[in-house]
Design a protein around this motif. Structure first.
Motif, PDB file in Angstrom:
ATOM      1  N   ASP A  56      46.770  49.499  47.920  1.00 37.73           N
ATOM      2  CA  ASP A  56      45.431  49.002  48.189  1.00 37.73           C
ATOM      3  C   ASP A  56      45.430  47.799  48.359  1.00 37.73           C
ATOM      4  N   VAL A  57      45.336  46.907  49.355  1.00 38.64           N
ATOM      5  CA  VAL A  57      45.217  45.429  49.703  1.00 38.64           C
ATOM      6  C   VAL A  57      43.786  44.841  49.263  1.00 38.64           C
ATOM      7  N   ALA A  58      42.824  45.434  49.896  1.00 37.66           N
ATOM      8  CA  ALA A  58      41.305  44.987  49.737  1.00 37.66           C
ATOM      9  C   ALA A  58      41.002  44.799  48.231  1.00 37.66           C
ATOM     10  N   GLY A  59      40.602  43.783  48.043  1.00 44.92           N
ATOM     11  CA  GLY A  59      39.969  43.224  46.577  1.00 44.92           C
ATOM     12  C   GLY A  59      41.189  43.021  45.531  1.00 44.92           C
ATOM     13  N   ARG A  60      42.291  42.404  46.342  1.00 48.50           N
ATOM     14  CA  ARG A  60      43.556  42.393  45.199  1.00 48.50           C
ATOM     15  C   ARG A  60      43.803  40.994  45.336  1.00 48.50           C
ATOM     16  N   ARG A  61      44.852  40.134  44.755  1.00 46.85           N
ATOM     17  CA  ARG A  61      45.546  39.048  44.695  1.00 46.85           C
ATOM     18  C   ARG A  61      46.733  39.371  45.638  1.00 46.85           C
ATOM     19  N   ASN A  62      47.441  40.546  45.472  1.00 49.31           N
ATOM     20  CA  ASN A  62      48.561  40.954  46.220  1.00 49.31           C
ATOM     21  C   ASN A  62      49.679  40.181  46.073  1.00 49.31           C
ATOM     22  N   ALA A  63      49.913  39.671  44.836  1.00 50.89           N
ATOM     23  CA  ALA A  63      51.021  38.751  44.228  1.00 50.89           C
ATOM     24  C   ALA A  63      52.220  39.347  44.191  1.00 50.89           C
ATOM     25  N   ASN A  64      52.397  40.613  44.387  1.00 52.79           N
ATOM     26  CA  ASN A  64      53.808  41.353  44.341  1.00 52.79           C
ATOM     27  C   ASN A  64      54.125  41.789  45.556  1.00 52.79           C
ATOM     28  N   THR A  65      53.533  41.460  46.660  1.00 52.82           N
ATOM     29  CA  THR A  65      53.993  41.654  47.979  1.00 52.82           C
ATOM     30  C   THR A  65      54.126  40.299  48.736  1.00 52.82           C
ATOM     31  N   ASP A  66      55.198  40.316  49.526  1.00 48.65           N
ATOM     32  CA  ASP A  66      55.640  39.091  50.446  1.00 48.65           C
ATOM     33  C   ASP A  66      54.804  39.298  51.699  1.00 48.65           C
ATOM     34  N   SER A  67      53.851  40.607  51.883  1.00 50.37           N
ATOM     35  CA  SER A  67      53.314  40.826  53.249  1.00 50.37           C
ATOM     36  C   SER A  67      51.890  40.370  53.271  1.00 50.37           C
ATOM     37  N   PHE A  68      51.206  40.168  52.042  1.00 55.14           N
ATOM     38  CA  PHE A  68      49.751  39.974  52.307  1.00 55.14           C
ATOM     39  C   PHE A  68      49.229  38.897  51.219  1.00 55.14           C
ATOM     40  N   GLY A  69      48.291  38.290  51.517  1.00 53.74           N
ATOM     41  CA  GLY A  69      47.914  37.284  50.448  1.00 53.74           C
ATOM     42  C   GLY A  69      46.402  37.776  49.740  1.00 53.74           C
ATOM     43  N   THR A  70      45.703  36.780  49.349  1.00 53.97           N
ATOM     44  CA  THR A  70      44.681  37.213  48.439  1.00 53.97           C
ATOM     45  C   THR A  70      43.532  37.537  49.422  1.00 53.97           C
ATOM     46  N   MET A  71      43.084  38.809  48.930  1.00 45.82           N
ATOM     47  CA  MET A  71      42.307  39.664  49.833  1.00 45.82           C
ATOM     48  C   MET A  71      40.902  39.975  49.207  1.00 45.82           C
ATOM     49  N   PRO A  72      39.852  39.100  49.040  1.00 42.29           N
ATOM     50  CA  PRO A  72      38.668  39.317  48.513  1.00 42.29           C
ATOM     51  C   PRO A  72      37.941  40.438  49.694  1.00 42.29           C
ATOM     52  N   GLU A  73      37.197  41.279  48.905  1.00 43.12           N
ATOM     53  CA  GLU A  73      36.307  42.148  49.833  1.00 43.12           C
ATOM     54  C   GLU A  73      35.287  41.695  50.582  1.00 43.12           C
ATOM     55  N   LEU A 123      40.662  41.918  42.191  1.00 46.92           N
ATOM     56  CA  LEU A 123      41.750  42.259  41.122  1.00 46.92           C
ATOM     57  C   LEU A 123      43.178  41.424  40.835  1.00 46.92           C
ATOM     58  N   GLN A 124      43.381  40.781  39.649  1.00 52.03           N
ATOM     59  CA  GLN A 124      44.456  39.940  39.367  1.00 52.03           C
ATOM     60  C   GLN A 124      45.759  41.153  39.385  1.00 52.03           C
ATOM     61  N   ASP A 125      46.796  41.171  40.227  1.00 52.10           N
ATOM     62  CA  ASP A 125      47.728  41.983  39.982  1.00 52.10           C
ATOM     63  C   ASP A 125      48.993  41.348  39.659  1.00 52.10           C
ATOM     64  N   ASP A 126      49.012  39.902  39.524  1.00 53.55           N
ATOM     65  CA  ASP A 126      50.137  39.060  39.461  1.00 53.55           C
ATOM     66  C   ASP A 126      50.620  39.143  37.859  1.00 53.55           C
ATOM     67  N   GLY A 127      51.725  39.742  37.574  1.00 51.88           N
ATOM     68  CA  GLY A 127      52.176  40.240  36.190  1.00 51.88           C
ATOM     69  C   GLY A 127      53.221  39.129  35.771  1.00 51.88           C
ATOM     70  N   ALA A 128      53.333  37.816  36.697  1.00 44.29           N
ATOM     71  CA  ALA A 128      54.318  36.735  36.144  1.00 44.29           C
ATOM     72  C   ALA A 128      53.888  36.092  34.927  1.00 44.29           C
ATOM     73  N   ARG A 129      54.854  35.660  34.454  1.00 43.32           N
ATOM     74  CA  ARG A 129      54.569  34.620  33.330  1.00 43.32           C
ATOM     75  C   ARG A 129      53.391  35.011  32.254  1.00 43.32           C
ATOM     76  N   ASN A 130      53.509  36.341  31.981  1.00 42.21           N
ATOM     77  CA  ASN A 130      52.671  36.998  31.041  1.00 42.21           C
ATOM     78  C   ASN A 130      51.200  36.782  31.422  1.00 42.21           C
ATOM     79  N   ASN A 131      51.030  37.019  32.484  1.00 42.64           N
ATOM     80  CA  ASN A 131      49.474  36.688  32.820  1.00 42.64           C
ATOM     81  C   ASN A 131      48.475  37.595  31.892  1.00 42.64           C
ATOM     82  N   SER A 132      47.488  36.582  31.686  1.00 40.68           N
ATOM     83  CA  SER A 132      46.804  36.945  30.562  1.00 40.68           C
ATOM     84  C   SER A 132      45.506  37.771  31.203  1.00 40.68           C
ATOM     85  N   LEU A 133      45.390  37.751  32.659  1.00 43.61           N
ATOM     86  CA  LEU A 133      44.347  38.504  33.453  1.00 43.61           C
ATOM     87  C   LEU A 133      45.071  39.631  34.053  1.00 43.61           C
ATOM     88  N   LEU A 134      45.964  39.959  33.753  1.00 47.68           N
ATOM     89  CA  LEU A 134      46.695  40.990  34.547  1.00 47.68           C
ATOM     90  C   LEU A 134      45.935  42.360  34.416  1.00 47.68           C
TER      91      LEU A 134
END
Length: 931
Positions: free
Chosen positions: A807-824, A851-862
Motif C-alpha cells: 500500500d503506497v498511499a499514506g506512506r513514506r515508501n522509504a523501502n522501495t525505489d519505485s515511489f516517494g512520499t505519498m500523503p493521501e 506512515l513512517q516505514d523507514d526502518g533505517a538507523r533505528n528510526n524512532s517513528l517506525l
C-alpha cells in the motif's frame, strides 16, 4: 549510429542559422511597434491547446488542465521556477531540494508519484529536453532549475495520460511552460529572501514586437547561501548534535607486522580523541560527522532564454510562412559541504602501516600490550629522545580516514554539482486555407559534473605515513604546535599543502545527456462540416534520439584511490525513436465533442514498438456546466540511463562490532555509509505502460467563479525496478551469517563500498483519486476579493513489488525505489484582496500525515505517523507606477509565517526532503521596474 551521426553533422549549421536569424530580427527596423501585430501573436498562442495537436479557435478541451498564469506567479510566494512544484497538489514524490545524491541543485515534477520520468515537460508545446539526472531507478527528468522564472507566462498542467498526443513519458501527465511571447518593453526585478539562509534573485525580461515578428530575451540570476546542520535548532535537538562513524580520525590502533601482515589482537584508543573533536564510545574513537554536510547547499545559477518569430511572407505556395526559434543556456553550480572519505586500499589487507619511525607514533608494545608514552611530560619526552625507534608498527583499527575534521564541513571546500545545459530550436509554421504545417528541429544538451574533495590516493597515503609528513594522530588537533622529541624538528599540525599536493585528489565524475527531435505536424481545424460543427484533424511524425554517458573519475576507476577494485564503470546508453500519430476532433452533437488519438512508436529491436490510443469527450450540460471524460493508454520507454546502466550512491545501514561489520546482532552497534551503486539490465527492458481514466465536471458560474472535480485512475504495468534495493542486497548477505555476496565490494573492515543491483520489468501499480478546484471572486466596496482552493486526494495506491502487494498511499515508501512520499491529502487555499494599486494575498498550504516505514538507523517513528504540515504565506504588493512615473512595483511577504519546523522524521536526515521545506520562515522583499 549512422542516423545519429547525420543529426550531429548538421546540428551546428542549424544552431548557427537560428542564432543568426534571431539577431537579424532584433534590429530596430524589424521591431517597429505595432499593437495589432502584438494582438495577433497573442491570438496564435490562444489557439494552441494543451492536450491536442489540432489548431483551433475553440480552446475548450476534454483534458483536465490546471493553469497557473503570470498574475498568479507574481502574486504568490514563488521565488524560482522550481517553487511552482509547491503549488501543484497533484505533484507528489518530487525532491525539490535534495540534500544528498547526484541530483543536488535540481528540481522536477512528479505528478501522481508515478516517477519523475513519468511527467513530460514541454516548452510552448514542444519537448524541453532530458537531463542526465534521474531518480533511483534511472528515470530521467527535465531539470526545472535550467529555466529563468522571467520567461514564464503560464504553467499548464495536464493531469491525465497523454502519450497518444505527445509520446513517451507523458504517462502521469504533461507540464507545458508557456513563454511570454509578445511581451513588449524592458522589465527588471530584484528579490531578497532571509530565512535559514539568504538568497538574492535578479530577473530580466526584454521584448519587442514589429510588423513582421517578435523577439524576447529573459534571464534569471540566483544566489543562495549555505546552511550546515547546526544552523537548524530542530536538527540539533532531534539528533543531539552527534552523528557517529566507527571509522575515526583519529582512531584506535593495533600493532601490524609489515612482514606477515598480521594484526595485533588488542587495540588502544587515541589519547587525544576528544580533544580532536571526536567521541569516545566504549573502546572506540568515533568520528562525529554531524556538521560535515549541509542540508541547504550553496547555489549559484544563471539561466537565459531567447525566442523569436518572423513572418517570411507568402512563399512556396503558402498564404503565410513564419520562422520561429528558441535558444537557452543555463549554468548551475551547487556546493554541498562534505567530509574526508575513508580509504580501504592499503597494502596490508586494506590497512595502512604507521611505522615505528613516524615522528608522532608514541605507542609501544610490551608485555601488557599497547601502551602510550606521553611525550608532553618530562619523563615521556626524555624517553623518546633517547629511544626514537622504540615505537611499535601500527595500523588503524578500522578503515583509515586521513586528516578528518581539518578538511571537513566548514573547514573544507565541499563538493560541487555543476549543471550546464543549452537548448536550440528552429522551426517554421506554414498556413494555407484551413491547413497549417509545423516543423521544427530541437536539440538539448546537458552536462553534469560531480567534483568532490575528500578522496585520497592509496600510495600517497602510505608514503605520507612513511616519511612522517602525514600525521594521523589526535595530537595534530590537540597540540598543533608540539614538536616531536623523536627528531626535534617535526611539528604536529597537519601539513595541508603537502596533503593536497601528494595525497588528496579531486574526484570528477561526468554525466552527459542529449535529446534531438525532428517534428512534423499537419493540422486542419475545419476539414469538413457536420451538423454540429467542423471536424478537425492532425497527424504527424517525430524522430527522437537520446544519449547518455557516464565517465567516472580516472583515479577512482583505476583502483588507485580509496578502493582497490574498479567500482565505477563507464556507461553509454542511446535510444532511437520513430513515431507517427493521428488525432481527430469530432463535434458529434451540438453539446458533445469527441477527441480520438492514436500514436505508434518504434524504439528499435531492443525495446520494440508500442501503440497507444486515447478517446476523450466533452459534454455541455448547460452553457455553464461541462462533463469531461477520457480513456487512454500511455507508455514510458526505457531511458538511455536504464539501457546503459544506473550509477549512483545511497546511504545504507549495517551492524558493527569491535570496529568490523557483523551479522551478529549481539552487542552490535548501528553503522552507516554512503555506498556507490550500479544497476544493470536483467534481460530485456520493455516500455512501462499505463491505462488511465479521467472523469470530471466543471461548473463555470461566472468569469471569476468556478468549481471542478475530477476522478482519475492509473493502472501501471511493467514498472522498471531494481530486483532488490541496495539495502535489501546488503541485508540478504547476512542470511547465511557470512559476508560473501559477490555483488558487494567491501573494505577491509566489511564496510560496503559498492553494491551491484539488477534492473527488470517486474512491478505494477494501480492508483485512483480525486482532484478538486474551487474559485470564487466578488467585487465589493472595499475591493475585489478572490478565493481559491485546490485539493488532491489519493483514494488508493497499491503496487506489486517483487511479488508483494504494498500500500503506497499514506506512506513514506522509504523501502522501495519505485515511489516517494505519498500523503493521501494535500492542498492549497488562498485569498486575495485587490484595490487600486494594492494587493494582499494569504495562502494556506497543507500536507497530510503519513506512515513512517523507514526502518533505517533505528528510526524512532517506525510504524507511527509523520505529522501533517501546515504553513501560512502572506504577501503584500503595491503598484508604484503612479508614484514613480514609470512601471514599478514593491512586494514584501513571508512564507511559513509562523516559522513551523518540518515534522519529525525519527532518524537521519531528521526531516522528509520529499514533503517538507527545511528553510523555516522566509521573509522576502522584491522591487521591479518596467519600461
Amino acid at each position: 549510429m549512422n542516423k545519429h551521426n547525420n543529426f550531429k553533422k548538421h546540428k551546428k549549421l542549424i544552431i548557427a542559422s537560428s542564432i543568426t536569424t534571431a539577431l537579424g530580427i532584433a534590429s530596430p527596423h524589424a521591431f517597429a511597434q505595432n499593437e495589432t501585430e502584438t494582438q495577433n501573436i497573442e491570438n496564435v498562442e490562444r489557439i494552441s491547446v494543451l492536450g491536442s495537436n489540432i489548431r483551433k479557435i475553440d480552446t475548450e478541451s476534454a483534458a483536465p488542465v490546471q493553469y497557473i498564469d503570470r498574475d498568479s506567479i507574481e502574486l504568490s510566494s514563488i521565488g524560482s521556477i522550481s517553487d511552482l512544484v509547491l503549488n501543484i497538489p497533484a505533484n507528489a514524490g518530487s525532491v525539490v531540494n535534495p540534500v544528498s545524491g547526484e541530483n543536488i541543485g535540481s528540481s522536477n515534477f512528479n505528478i501522481r508519484n508515478l516517477g519523475a520520468g513519468s511527467t513530460l515537460v514541454l516548452i510552448n508545446g514542444r519537448r524541453a529536453g532530458k537531463s542526465p539526472l534521474s531518480d533511483n531507478l534511472g528515470n530521467q527528468f527535465y531539470d526545472l532549475n535550467q529555466l529563468p522564472l522571467s520567461m514564464v507566462k503560464s504553467v499548464d498542467i495536464q493531469t491525465d495520460g497523454a502519450s497518444a498526443i505527445y509520446g513517451s513519458e507523458a504517462v502521469a501527465g504533461v507540464v507545458n511552460i508557456v513563454t511570454r511571447k509578445g511581451f513588449e518593453g524592458l522589465e527588471v526585478s530584484a528579490r531578497y529572501e532571509d530565512a535559514s539562509n539568504q538568497t538574492e534573485t535578479i530577473n530580466f525580461a526584454l521584448g519587442s514586437n514589429g510588423e513582421r515578428g517578435s523577439f524576447g530575451l529573459y534571464a534569471t540570476a540566483y544566489n543562495g547561501s549555505i546552511n550546515y546542520r547546526d544552523d537548524f535548532d530542530f536538527i540539533v535537538e532531534r539528533s543531539g548534535g552527534v552523528l557517529l562513524s566507527s571509522s575515526g580520525s583519529p582512531d584506535e590502533y593495533r600493532t601490524l607486522d609489515p612482514q606477515t601482515g598480521a594484526f595485533g589482537s588488542t587495540k588502544i584508543i587515541d589519547p587525544f580523541c576528544e580533544e580532536a573533536g571526536q567521541v569516545v564510545q566504549g573502546n572506540n574513537c568515533s568520528y562525529n560527522f554531524f556538521d560535515h554536510t549541509s542540508p541547504v547547499p550553496k547555489n549559484n545559477r544563471l539561466s537565459i532564454f531567447a525566442e523569436f518569430d518572423y513572418d517570411l511572407g507568402q512563399l512556396f505556395g503558402f498564404e503565410e510562412l513564419k520562422a520561429f526559434g528558441e535558444v537557452s543556456y543555463a549554468q548551475n553550480t551547487t556546493t554541498r559541504a562534505f567530509g574526508p572519505q575513508i580509504n580501504g586500499n592499503g597494502e596490508y589487507g586494506g590497512r595502512f602501516l604507521i611505522p615505528s619511525s613516524h615522528p608522532f607514533n608514541f605507542f609501544v608494545d610490551d608485555a601488557d600490550g599497547l601502551q602510550y608514552i606521553d611525550p608532553t611530560t618530562a619523563t615521556g619526552a626524555q624517553f623518546w629522545q633517547q629511544n626514537p625507534n622504540a615505537a611499535a608498527n601500527l595500523t588503524t583499527s578500522g578503515n583509515f580516514r586521513p586528516i578528518g575534521a581539518a578538511i571537513a564541513g566548514r573547514n573544507g571546500r565541499g563538493n560541487d554539482y555543476v549543471n550546464n545545459s543549452d537548448r536550440h530550436m528552429l522551426g517554421i509554421d506554414a498556413f494555407r486555407g484551413n491547413w497549417s504545417v509545423s516543423a521544427w528541429y530541437q536539440n538539448y544538451e546537458h552536462e553534469n559534473r560531480f567534483i568532490a574533495e575528500g578522496d585520497s590516493i592509496a600510495s600517497g597515503l602510505q608514503s605520507g605515513l612513511m616519511d612522517g609528513t602525514l600525521n594521523p594522530f589526535g595530537i595534530a588537533y590537540a597540540l598543533p604546535d608540539f614538536i616531536s622529541p623523536k627528531d626535534g624538528i617535526s611539528t604536529a599540525a597537519h601539513d595541508l599543502d603537502s596533503y593536497n599536493d601528494n595525497i588528496g585528489y579531486t574526484t570528477t565524475n561526468i554525466r552527459t545527456s542529449s535529446q534531438e527531435t525532428l517534428d512534423f505536424v499537419m493540422s486542419n481545424g475545419e476539414v469538413f462540416e457536420l451538423d454540429a460543427g467542423y471536424v478537425g484533424v492532425a497527424f504527424g511524425y517525430q524522430k527522437r534520439q537520446e544519449t547518455f554517458t557516464f565517465t567516472p573519475d580516472r583515479i577512482t576507476s583505476s583502483g588507485l584511490g580509496s578502493v582497490a577494485s574498479s567500482r565505477s564503470l563507464s556507461v553509454n546508453g542511446e535510444t532511437d525513436v520513430d513515431s507517427v500519430f493521428v488525432e481527430v476532433a469530432i463535434p458529434a452533437l451540438e453539446n458533445l465533442d469527441i477527441q480520438l488519438a492514436l500514436r505508434y512508436e518504434d524504439h528499435g529491436e531492443e525495446v520494440g514498438t508500442t501503440t497507444d490510443p486515447k478517446i476523450a469527450a466533452l459534454y455541455k450540460i448547460t452553457d455553464d456546466v461541462l462533463l469531461r471524460a477520457s480513456y487512454g493508454s500511455s507508455f514510458q520507454a526505457p531511458t538511455a540511463i536504464q539501457t546503459g546502466g544506473i550509477t549512483s550512491n545511497t546511504g545504507v545501514d549495517f551492524l558493527t562490532s569491535n570496529g568490523r561489520v557483523t551479522c551478529n546482532t549481539e552487542n552490535a552497534q548501528a553503522g552507516d555509509f554512503i555506498a556507490d551503486t550500479s544497476a544493470k539490465v536483467l534481460g530485456k527492458l520493455n516500455p512501462q505502460s499505463a491505462d488511465n481514466i479521467n472523469l470530471g465536471i466543471v461548473w463555470q458560474a461566472s468569469t471569476k467563479s468556478s468549481v471542478s472535480v475530477d476522478y482519475w485512475q492509473y493502472d501501471y504495468e511493467g514498472l522498471i525496478v531494481n530486483a532488490q534495493s541496495p539495502q535489501a542486497v546488503l541485508d540478504s548477505d547476512c542470511n547465511d551469517g557470512i559476508l560473501n555476496d559477490p555483488n558487494i565490494t567491501r573494505a577491509s573492515d566489511g564496510v560496503p563500498l559498492f553494491i551491484n543491483t539488477s534492473l527488470e520489468n517486474a512491478n505494477s501499480a494501480k492508483t485512483d483519486g480525486i482532484d478538486a478546484k474551487f474559485n470564487y471572486g466578488i467585487d465589493t466596496e472595499i475591493g475585489a476579493l478572490d478565493f481559491n482552493l485546490t485539493v488532491s486526494y489519493v483514494m488508493s495506491f497499491e503496487a506489486v513489488l517483487s511479488g508483494v502487494t504494498v500500500d503506497v498511499a499514506g506512506r513514506r515508501n522509504a523501502n522501495t525505489d519505485s515511489f516517494g512520499t505519498m500523503p493521501e491529502l494535500s492542498g492549497n487555499a488562498s485569498g486575495r484582496w485587490t484595490k487600486e494599486n494594492h494587493q494582499a494575498t494569504v495562502t494556506l498550504r497543507y500536507t497530510d500525515s503519513y506512515l513512517q516505514d523507514d526502518g533505517a538507523r533505528n528510526n524512532s517513528l517506525l510504524g507511527q505517523n509523520i505529522d501533517s504540515f501546515t504553513t501560512v504565506d502572506l504577501q503584500y504588493r503595491y503598484d508604484a507606477s503612479e508614484l514613480t512615473g514609470i512601471g514599478s512595483w514593491i512586494m514584501v511577504g513571508a512564507n511559513n509565517l509562523t516559522d513551523e519546523n518540518p515534522p519529525r522524521y525519527g532518524a537521519r536526515p531528521f526531516f522528509d526532503e520529499e514533503a517538507h521545506s527545511i528553510r523555516g520562515r522566509v521573509l522576502y522583499a522584491e522591487i521591479g521596474l518596467t519600461f
